[in-house]
Design an enzyme around this catalytic site. Structure first.
Site, PDB file in Angstrom:
ATOM      1  N   GLY A   1      56.743  39.672  49.282  1.00 32.02           N
ATOM      2  CA  GLY A   1      56.807  41.043  49.780  1.00 32.02           C
ATOM      3  C   GLY A   1      56.915  42.012  49.666  1.00 32.02           C
TER       4      GLY A   1
ATOM      5  N   GLU B   1      47.130  39.971  26.292  1.00 42.07           N
ATOM      6  CA  GLU B   1      45.672  40.586  26.464  1.00 42.07           C
ATOM      7  C   GLU B   1      45.587  40.291  27.677  1.00 42.07           C
ATOM      8  OE1 GLU B   1      42.771  41.087  23.854  1.00 42.07           O
ATOM      9  OE2 GLU B   1      44.269  41.640  22.261  1.00 42.07           O
TER      10      GLU B   1
ATOM     11  N   HIS C   1      53.694  30.634  55.762  1.00 40.92           N
ATOM     12  CA  HIS C   1      53.038  29.602  55.361  1.00 40.92           C
ATOM     13  C   HIS C   1      53.456  27.867  55.833  1.00 40.92           C
ATOM     14  CE1 HIS C   1      51.376  27.371  51.636  1.00 40.92           C
ATOM     15  NE2 HIS C   1      52.242  26.692  51.822  1.00 40.92           N
TER      16      HIS C   1
END
Length: 341
Positions: A134, A231, A108
């Site tokens: 990971g 949902e 990153h």
């Protein structure tokens, strides 16, 4: 169109000729270390004194040493500690051992983008950033697949940093799925924006607000939970598999009409303006400064907000309902944080 790289584009001998140190053994660390090792790369895991991850790494057959020793031995160091811990560990245990011809990698771009770490001249600085947690990087590798990844180069004194990053990505399985060029700036800024505005911050706030609106109007909390959170997975899965258009094709006409006509009223111009302000805070460094300061001060705001989130009624209702649906977690791996230094 962006260029995508696959297995045929990588030179495995580049990473095979390196001594690699993985610093940290959390979510990304364990996946990188194990995948690299099984690809025939010379790997050692650098951990701090007393790390709880040492036993896990050793049980996986990996060699575990101190961060200082790992940095001294290796000529490629992948720093996989949490963003806010990287700079202090780098200054204390990595920087003293860097030499011309070495490479330091990141998953990153935060610390390079915002100037928290400044590697010396003569050292390649690159990024290999899998676009998945990971545990997925590890699992797909063992299944013969991979997770798409981004690669970037911030410093290239060797002239081979890009090829080396692609070789590293190949060794963790990424070229099986596809590797995309980016920059440290683009990866960092888009990643933070996505987390804050859509994937985490925007989504959780939207779910909580919808739940609160229904409950406040007198509907059962359980019904509100099912409609606003449970949902959601169905819709996200459809979007993941088929895109937004595919999701709309799969839902009812009533739902699609509500989507098309009411969605823009929720995500209106005021919300878009706020998104732009958040992006500006990321790009000019204000968010990074705020987050670094928050950590230096002991994380008081972070802790308060996290506790408030845990106390939200949707958590109590959700826990009770999920206990009635054991199939939800069946066979699922527990996802670790990117830590384990």
């Amino acid at each position: 169109m962006a260029t995508l790289y696959y297995e045929k584009d990588a030179d495995p001998s580049l990473i095979a000729g390196r001594k690699v140190a993985i610093i940290g053994y959390g979510s990304q660390g364990h996946a990188h270390a194990r995948n690299l090792s099984e690809s025939g790369v010379d790997v050692r895991v650098g951990l701090r004194e007393g790390s709880s991850s040492a036993a896990k790494a050793a049980e996986a057959g990996l060699r575990v040493v101190s961060v200082d020793q790992a940095a001294e031995e290796a000529d490629l160091i992948m720093l996989l500690l949490p963003d806010t811990e990287q700079a202090s560990v780098y200054e204390a245990s990595i920087a003293p051992h860097l030499q011309a011809g070495d490479a330091i990698f990141f998953a990153h771009g935060f610390n390079i983008r915002f100037g928290l770490i400044t590697p010396p001249d003569g050292v390649d600085v690159a990024m290999v950033a899998p676009k998945g947690p990971g545990h997925l990087v590890r699992r797909t590798y063992t299944e013969g697949g991979g997770v798409p990844s981004l690669i970037a180069v911030a410093a290239d004194p060797s002239g081979r940093a890009h090829d080396l990053a692609l070789s590293y990505a190949h060794a963790i399985g990424a070229t099986r799925a596809g590797v995309l060029d980016t920059t440290f700036e683009e990866e960092t800024e888009t990643d933070l924006f996505g987390e804050q505005v859509v994937l985490c911050g925007g989504l959780t706030a939207l779910v909580q607000a919808g739940f609160e609106t229904l409950v406040g109007a007198g509907y059962q909390p359980e019904s509100a939970y099912f409609e606003c959170l449970h949902e959601l997975k169905l819709i996200v899965d459809l979007m993941y598999e088929q895109g937004i258009a595919g999701m709309r094709f799969s839902i009812s006409d009533t739902a699609e009409y509500g989507d098309l006509t009411r969605g823009p009223r929720v995500i209106n111009q005021a919300v878009r303006d706020e998104m732009s302000r958040i992006l500006a805070e990321i790009r000019d460094g204000r968010f990074a400064e705020e987050w670094v300061a928050e950590n230096r001060n002991g994380r008081p705001n972070y802790t308060r907000l996290r506790e408030e989130g845990l106390a939200h009624p949707i958590e109590k209702v959700g826990a009770e309902l999920r206990a009635m649906m054991p199939f939800i977690g069946a066979g699922k791996e527990r996802i670790q944080d990117v830590s384990g230094g």
